[in-house]
Design a protein around this motif. Structure first.
Motif, PDB file in Angstrom:
ATOM      1  N   GLU A   1      -8.772   6.332  10.526  1.00  0.00           N
ATOM      2  CA  GLU A   1      -7.916   6.957   9.510  1.00  0.00           C
ATOM      3  C   GLU A   1      -6.782   6.049   9.071  1.00  0.00           C
ATOM      4  O   GLU A   1      -6.407   6.018   7.896  1.00  0.00           O
ATOM      5  CB  GLU A   1      -7.359   8.275  10.052  1.00  0.00           C
ATOM      6  CG  GLU A   1      -6.548   9.067   9.053  1.00  0.00           C
ATOM      7  CD  GLU A   1      -6.087  10.398   9.604  1.00  0.00           C
ATOM      8  OE1 GLU A   1      -5.243  11.039   8.955  1.00  0.00           O
ATOM      9  OE2 GLU A   1      -6.558  10.806  10.683  1.00  0.00           O
TER      10      GLU A   1
ATOM     11  N   HIS B   1      -0.611   4.784  -1.454  1.00  0.00           N
ATOM     12  CA  HIS B   1      -1.788   4.921  -0.595  1.00  0.00           C
ATOM     13  C   HIS B   1      -1.386   5.440   0.784  1.00  0.00           C
ATOM     14  O   HIS B   1      -0.295   5.149   1.268  1.00  0.00           O
ATOM     15  CB  HIS B   1      -2.502   3.579  -0.451  1.00  0.00           C
ATOM     16  CG  HIS B   1      -3.107   3.076  -1.720  1.00  0.00           C
ATOM     17  ND1 HIS B   1      -2.396   2.327  -2.638  1.00  0.00           N
ATOM     18  CD2 HIS B   1      -4.353   3.223  -2.245  1.00  0.00           C
ATOM     19  CE1 HIS B   1      -3.177   2.021  -3.662  1.00  0.00           C
ATOM     20  NE2 HIS B   1      -4.367   2.561  -3.451  1.00  0.00           N
ATOM     21  N   VAL B   2      -2.285   6.208   1.395  1.00  0.00           N
ATOM     22  CA  VAL B   2      -1.977   6.787   2.701  1.00  0.00           C
ATOM     23  C   VAL B   2      -2.581   5.979   3.842  1.00  0.00           C
ATOM     24  O   VAL B   2      -2.400   6.312   5.012  1.00  0.00           O
ATOM     25  CB  VAL B   2      -2.485   8.248   2.788  1.00  0.00           C
ATOM     26  CG1 VAL B   2      -1.756   9.119   1.802  1.00  0.00           C
ATOM     27  CG2 VAL B   2      -3.993   8.325   2.562  1.00  0.00           C
ATOM     28  N   SER B   3      -3.303   4.909   3.519  1.00  0.00           N
ATOM     29  CA  SER B   3      -3.887   4.048   4.550  1.00  0.00           C
ATOM     30  C   SER B   3      -3.508   2.604   4.255  1.00  0.00           C
ATOM     31  O   SER B   3      -3.188   2.249   3.116  1.00  0.00           O
ATOM     32  CB  SER B   3      -5.406   4.192   4.586  1.00  0.00           C
ATOM     33  OG  SER B   3      -5.983   3.748   3.360  1.00  0.00           O
TER      34      SER B   3
ATOM     35  N   SER C   1     -13.023  11.422   9.263  1.00  0.00           N
ATOM     36  CA  SER C   1     -12.699  10.039   9.603  1.00  0.00           C
ATOM     37  C   SER C   1     -13.239   9.730  10.997  1.00  0.00           C
ATOM     38  O   SER C   1     -13.858  10.572  11.653  1.00  0.00           O
ATOM     39  CB  SER C   1     -11.179   9.806   9.558  1.00  0.00           C
ATOM     40  OG  SER C   1     -10.550  10.382  10.684  1.00  0.00           O
TER      41      SER C   1
ATOM     42  N   THR D   1      -8.287   3.221   6.520  1.00  0.00           N
ATOM     43  CA  THR D   1      -9.023   3.538   5.305  1.00  0.00           C
ATOM     44  C   THR D   1      -8.758   4.974   4.875  1.00  0.00           C
ATOM     45  O   THR D   1      -8.253   5.789   5.651  1.00  0.00           O
ATOM     46  CB  THR D   1     -10.537   3.337   5.509  1.00  0.00           C
ATOM     47  OG1 THR D   1     -11.224   3.537   4.272  1.00  0.00           O
ATOM     48  CG2 THR D   1     -11.082   4.307   6.547  1.00  0.00           C
ATOM     49  N   SER D   2      -9.115   5.266   3.641  1.00  0.00           N
ATOM     50  CA  SER D   2      -8.979   6.631   3.149  1.00  0.00           C
ATOM     51  C   SER D   2     -10.003   7.538   3.826  1.00  0.00           C
ATOM     52  O   SER D   2     -10.995   7.076   4.397  1.00  0.00           O
ATOM     53  CB  SER D   2      -9.177   6.671   1.629  1.00  0.00           C
ATOM     54  OG  SER D   2      -8.193   5.905   0.983  1.00  0.00           O
TER      55      SER D   2
ATOM     56  N   TRP E   1     -12.999  10.389   4.202  1.00  0.00           N
ATOM     57  CA  TRP E   1     -14.261  10.664   3.528  1.00  0.00           C
ATOM     58  C   TRP E   1     -14.339  12.162   3.233  1.00  0.00           C
ATOM     59  O   TRP E   1     -14.061  12.981   4.103  1.00  0.00           O
ATOM     60  CB  TRP E   1     -15.435  10.242   4.411  1.00  0.00           C
ATOM     61  CG  TRP E   1     -15.520   8.764   4.603  1.00  0.00           C
ATOM     62  CD1 TRP E   1     -14.695   7.980   5.354  1.00  0.00           C
ATOM     63  CD2 TRP E   1     -16.480   7.887   4.030  1.00  0.00           C
ATOM     64  NE1 TRP E   1     -15.072   6.664   5.290  1.00  0.00           N
ATOM     65  CE2 TRP E   1     -16.170   6.572   4.485  1.00  0.00           C
ATOM     66  CE3 TRP E   1     -17.582   8.061   3.202  1.00  0.00           C
ATOM     67  CZ2 TRP E   1     -16.926   5.456   4.117  1.00  0.00           C
ATOM     68  CZ3 TRP E   1     -18.337   6.955   2.831  1.00  0.00           C
ATOM     69  CH2 TRP E   1     -18.003   5.666   3.286  1.00  0.00           C
TER      70      TRP E   1
ATOM     71  N   GLU F   1      -8.897  -0.347   3.161  1.00  0.00           N
ATOM     72  CA  GLU F   1     -10.006   0.438   2.628  1.00  0.00           C
ATOM     73  C   GLU F   1     -11.324  -0.116   3.155  1.00  0.00           C
ATOM     74  O   GLU F   1     -11.531  -1.328   3.178  1.00  0.00           O
ATOM     75  CB  GLU F   1     -10.024   0.411   1.097  1.00  0.00           C
ATOM     76  CG  GLU F   1      -8.907   1.185   0.425  1.00  0.00           C
ATOM     77  CD  GLU F   1      -9.049   2.698   0.586  1.00  0.00           C
ATOM     78  OE1 GLU F   1     -10.098   3.151   1.088  1.00  0.00           O
ATOM     79  OE2 GLU F   1      -8.106   3.409   0.208  1.00  0.00           O
TER      80      GLU F   1
ATOM     81  N   GLU G   1     -12.451  16.851   4.881  1.00  0.00           N
ATOM     82  CA  GLU G   1     -12.147  15.430   5.020  1.00  0.00           C
ATOM     83  C   GLU G   1     -12.467  14.951   6.433  1.00  0.00           C
ATOM     84  O   GLU G   1     -12.110  15.602   7.421  1.00  0.00           O
ATOM     85  CB  GLU G   1     -10.674  15.165   4.689  1.00  0.00           C
ATOM     86  CG  GLU G   1     -10.347  15.395   3.220  1.00  0.00           C
ATOM     87  CD  GLU G   1      -8.919  15.051   2.883  1.00  0.00           C
ATOM     88  OE1 GLU G   1      -8.011  15.415   3.680  1.00  0.00           O
ATOM     89  OE2 GLU G   1      -8.690  14.417   1.832  1.00  0.00           O
TER      90      GLU G   1
ATOM     91  N   ARG H   1       0.843  -1.209   0.000  1.00  0.00           N
ATOM     92  CA  ARG H   1       0.000   0.000   0.000  1.00  0.00           C
ATOM     93  C   ARG H   1       0.872   1.251   0.000  1.00  0.00           C
ATOM     94  O   ARG H   1       0.593   2.228  -0.696  1.00  0.00           O
ATOM     95  CB  ARG H   1      -0.916   0.007   1.218  1.00  0.00           C
ATOM     96  CG  ARG H   1      -1.986  -1.062   1.225  1.00  0.00           C
ATOM     97  CD  ARG H   1      -3.153  -0.741   0.354  1.00  0.00           C
ATOM     98  NE  ARG H   1      -3.927   0.376   0.883  1.00  0.00           N
ATOM     99  CZ  ARG H   1      -5.008   0.866   0.284  1.00  0.00           C
ATOM    100  NH1 ARG H   1      -5.405   0.377  -0.868  1.00  0.00           N
ATOM    101  NH2 ARG H   1      -5.676   1.868   0.815  1.00  0.00           N
TER     102      ARG H   1
END
Length: 312
Positions: free
Chosen positions: A160, A91-93, A174, A163-164, A166, A96, A172, A86
């Motif tokens: 956070e 990806h930052v998380s 979380s 998952t990414s 919202w 998902e 944003e 990831r």
């Protein structure tokens, strides 16, 4: 005014659902964080059908119902290689939870939302606005559409790290669990509070133990240690919030009870195992009146559980 506070805890929420299904006690307000935010929608309706839906939701859920990318191994440990992949792919998380929104709407329908808005109980979802760094509280009494409210519930149930974020109109959001896990102090901010019940999803002896992370050398262990460090920080946050919240209640002469779990279940709360969740539900239901799983705090016994006292 009677207020119910429900903390975070993933699938451990099945235990609380089992306990709450015994008395089906009515509250004026219910405030939920993470898994508490997921269950409060149906708790706010409070009829027989809603409790049955809660039971089904918390005893039949699988990892695929929540995760679109699952970051753990079969035995519930964090997958280092998935985490590394990831990271390398930008990806930052580490996972998902894109399926969560659909999952929530499966059990909490538009008709349920209409019932909730007509209910005498107000439900309040704690969600973290990552853009501003502030916890926001979204109420069923606010003028949100069904789609908006369920998205806030989904965001409030999405850690956070896992998952990414919202996105809502450029903001944003979380799970608020890294900022607040037990919203007792928030509950005391409402006028006319006569009673507060709080449910936490771990043994109270673990909650009041301030843990410290260990130094680990190997790369694989370091990745796991980073994840463990986040968990430790959540534990410490819960300790501090309980201490401050209970103290605030005692100073304001608000009766408070804390319902907690014993050491019966030692599992990863983010691994959805229907068999284990059913066992948790039944254990919570059968032990709701167990005096060893609830503390009614007073100024005297507060000192038995918390070493540092301020203002009492």
């Amino acid at each position: 005014m009677k207020i119910l506070c429900i903390g975070g805890g993933g699938m451990l929420g099945a235990h609380t659902v089992g306990r709450l299904s015994v008395e089906k006690k009515k509250y004026d307000k219910i405030i939920g964080v993470s898994t508490g935010a997921m269950m409060l929608c149906l708790l706010g309706i409070g009829d027989k059908e809603s409790y049955e839906k809660l039971k089904q939701a918390y005893t039949t859920t699988t990892n695929k119902d929540i995760f679109s990318y699952y970051p753990f191994t079969k035995n519930g440990e964090l997958s280092v290689w998935k985490t590394l992949w990831r990271s390398l792919t930008g990806h930052v998380s580490i996972g998902e939870t894109a399926n969560l929104d659909k999952f929530i709407r499966k059990w909490f329908t538009r008709l349920d939302y209409d019932k909730l808005q007509k209910s005498e109980t107000e439900v309040i979802v704690a969600v973290l606005n990552v853009t501003t760094g502030c916890v926001e509280y979204k109420s069923s009494r606010d003028s949100y559409s069904y789609e908006e409210f369920t998205r806030y519930v989904a965001a409030a149930s999405s850690p956070e790290l896992l998952t990414s974020l919202w996105n809502f109109d450029g903001w944003e959001y979380s799970d608020a669990g890294l900022a607040t896990l037990v919203p007792i102090v928030e509950a005391t901010n409402y006028g006319g509070v006569k009673e507060i019940d709080c449910y936490v999803h771990r043994p109270f002896t673990r909650v009041i133990k301030n843990s410290k992370p260990l130094m680990i050398r190997k790369f694989i262990q370091i990745v796991k240690a980073c994840y463990r460090y986040v968990i430790i920080q959540r534990d410490n946050l819960e300790y501090n919030e309980l201490r401050e919240g209970i103290l605030t209640c005692l100073v304001d002469n608000i009766p408070i009870k804390v319902y907690y779990m014993d050491n019966q279940f030692k599992v990863n709360s983010m691994v959805m195992n229907p068999k284990t969740m059913l066992e948790m539900y039944e254990y919570g239901r059968d032990n709701h009146y167990n005096k060893n799983m609830v503390i009614e705090f007073t100024k005297e016994n507060y000192k038995q559980y918390f070493k540092k006292q301020v203002g009492i």
